[in-house]
Design a protein around this motif. Structure first.
Motif, PDB file in Angstrom:
ATOM      1  N   LEU A  98       3.905   5.632  -5.561  1.00  0.00           N
ATOM      2  CA  LEU A  98       3.858   5.597  -7.014  1.00  0.00           C
ATOM      3  C   LEU A  98       2.745   6.498  -7.537  1.00  0.00           C
ATOM      4  O   LEU A  98       2.918   7.197  -8.539  1.00  0.00           O
ATOM      5  CB  LEU A  98       3.674   4.168  -7.520  1.00  0.00           C
ATOM      6  N   GLY A  99       1.607   6.518  -6.839  1.00  0.00           N
ATOM      7  CA  GLY A  99       0.518   7.418  -7.213  1.00  0.00           C
ATOM      8  C   GLY A  99       0.941   8.870  -7.129  1.00  0.00           C
ATOM      9  O   GLY A  99       0.571   9.681  -7.995  1.00  0.00           O
ATOM     10  N   ASN A 100       1.722   9.212  -6.100  1.00  0.00           N
ATOM     11  CA  ASN A 100       2.233  10.582  -5.985  1.00  0.00           C
ATOM     12  C   ASN A 100       3.100  10.944  -7.181  1.00  0.00           C
ATOM     13  O   ASN A 100       3.018  12.053  -7.705  1.00  0.00           O
ATOM     14  CB  ASN A 100       3.048  10.753  -4.699  1.00  0.00           C
TER      15      ASN A 100
ATOM     16  N   ASP B 179       0.824  -1.211   0.000  1.00  0.00           N
ATOM     17  CA  ASP B 179       0.000   0.000   0.000  1.00  0.00           C
ATOM     18  C   ASP B 179       0.860   1.263   0.000  1.00  0.00           C
ATOM     19  O   ASP B 179       0.565   2.218  -0.723  1.00  0.00           O
ATOM     20  CB  ASP B 179      -0.938   0.024   1.202  1.00  0.00           C
ATOM     21  N   VAL B 180       1.895   1.278   0.808  1.00  0.00           N
ATOM     22  CA  VAL B 180       2.779   2.444   0.843  1.00  0.00           C
ATOM     23  C   VAL B 180       3.447   2.622  -0.528  1.00  0.00           C
ATOM     24  O   VAL B 180       3.533   3.736  -1.043  1.00  0.00           O
ATOM     25  CB  VAL B 180       3.829   2.329   1.968  1.00  0.00           C
TER      26      VAL B 180
ATOM     27  N   ALA C 129       9.035   3.877  -3.834  1.00  0.00           N
ATOM     28  CA  ALA C 129       7.881   3.069  -4.247  1.00  0.00           C
ATOM     29  C   ALA C 129       8.343   1.682  -4.693  1.00  0.00           C
ATOM     30  O   ALA C 129       7.774   0.663  -4.286  1.00  0.00           O
ATOM     31  CB  ALA C 129       7.123   3.772  -5.382  1.00  0.00           C
ATOM     32  N   ASP C 130       9.389   1.651  -5.499  1.00  0.00           N
ATOM     33  CA  ASP C 130       9.944   0.380  -5.956  1.00  0.00           C
ATOM     34  C   ASP C 130      10.441  -0.455  -4.776  1.00  0.00           C
ATOM     35  O   ASP C 130      10.177  -1.660  -4.705  1.00  0.00           O
ATOM     36  CB  ASP C 130      11.085   0.646  -6.938  1.00  0.00           C
ATOM     37  N   ALA C 131      11.110   0.189  -3.839  1.00  0.00           N
ATOM     38  CA  ALA C 131      11.619  -0.537  -2.674  1.00  0.00           C
ATOM     39  C   ALA C 131      10.475  -1.124  -1.854  1.00  0.00           C
ATOM     40  O   ALA C 131      10.545  -2.286  -1.436  1.00  0.00           O
ATOM     41  CB  ALA C 131      12.465   0.395  -1.806  1.00  0.00           C
TER      42      ALA C 131
ATOM     43  N   LEU D 169      13.462  10.114  -5.647  1.00  0.00           N
ATOM     44  CA  LEU D 169      13.470   9.346  -4.394  1.00  0.00           C
ATOM     45  C   LEU D 169      12.112   8.724  -4.111  1.00  0.00           C
ATOM     46  O   LEU D 169      12.041   7.603  -3.594  1.00  0.00           O
ATOM     47  CB  LEU D 169      13.916  10.212  -3.220  1.00  0.00           C
ATOM     48  N   ASP D 170      11.021   9.428  -4.459  1.00  0.00           N
ATOM     49  CA  ASP D 170       9.693   8.832  -4.290  1.00  0.00           C
ATOM     50  C   ASP D 170       9.549   7.601  -5.177  1.00  0.00           C
ATOM     51  O   ASP D 170       8.992   6.589  -4.750  1.00  0.00           O
ATOM     52  CB  ASP D 170       8.586   9.833  -4.630  1.00  0.00           C
TER      53      ASP D 170
END
Length: 96
Positions: free
Chosen positions: A48-50, A42-43, A68-70, A63-64
């Motif tokens: 990723l949505g951001n 979910d995080v 997201a990938d991490a 970094l976002d």
């Protein structure tokens, strides 16, 4: 699961994330009632949505995107550790 529990689990991952990415990851972690794999996914989806909501964005979103990938990767690691049979179900939820 508390934020501290999630951070403790993340601290066990090897190799550790680089400092800047680790700070971004730690900032995104919250308390949750979800199981760890679902929460991490979910995080990752939220981050990723951001990123995807800002198509004009540039390097400031890097970094976002990496976080997201991490988180998605960590979600699969957590699921495999908890119950490898649930990986396919988690994958269905991630792509939704």
């Amino acid at each position: 699961m508390t934020r501290s529990d999630v951070l403790a689990w993340l601290a066990t991952r090897r190799p550790p994330a680089p400092a800047a990415l680790r700070a971004q990851i730690e900032q995104a972690v919250t308390d949750t009632k979800l199981p760890l794999p679902a929460h991490l996914a979910d995080v990752g989806r939220r981050l990723l949505g951001n990123v995807s909501s800002r198509p004009e964005g540039g390097r400031e979103l890097a970094l976002d995107l990496l976080a997201a990938d991490a988180f998605i990767t960590y979600a699969f690691e957590a699921q495999a550790e908890e119950d490898v049979g649930g990986v396919a179900h988690l994958a269905e939820g991630v792509k939704a």
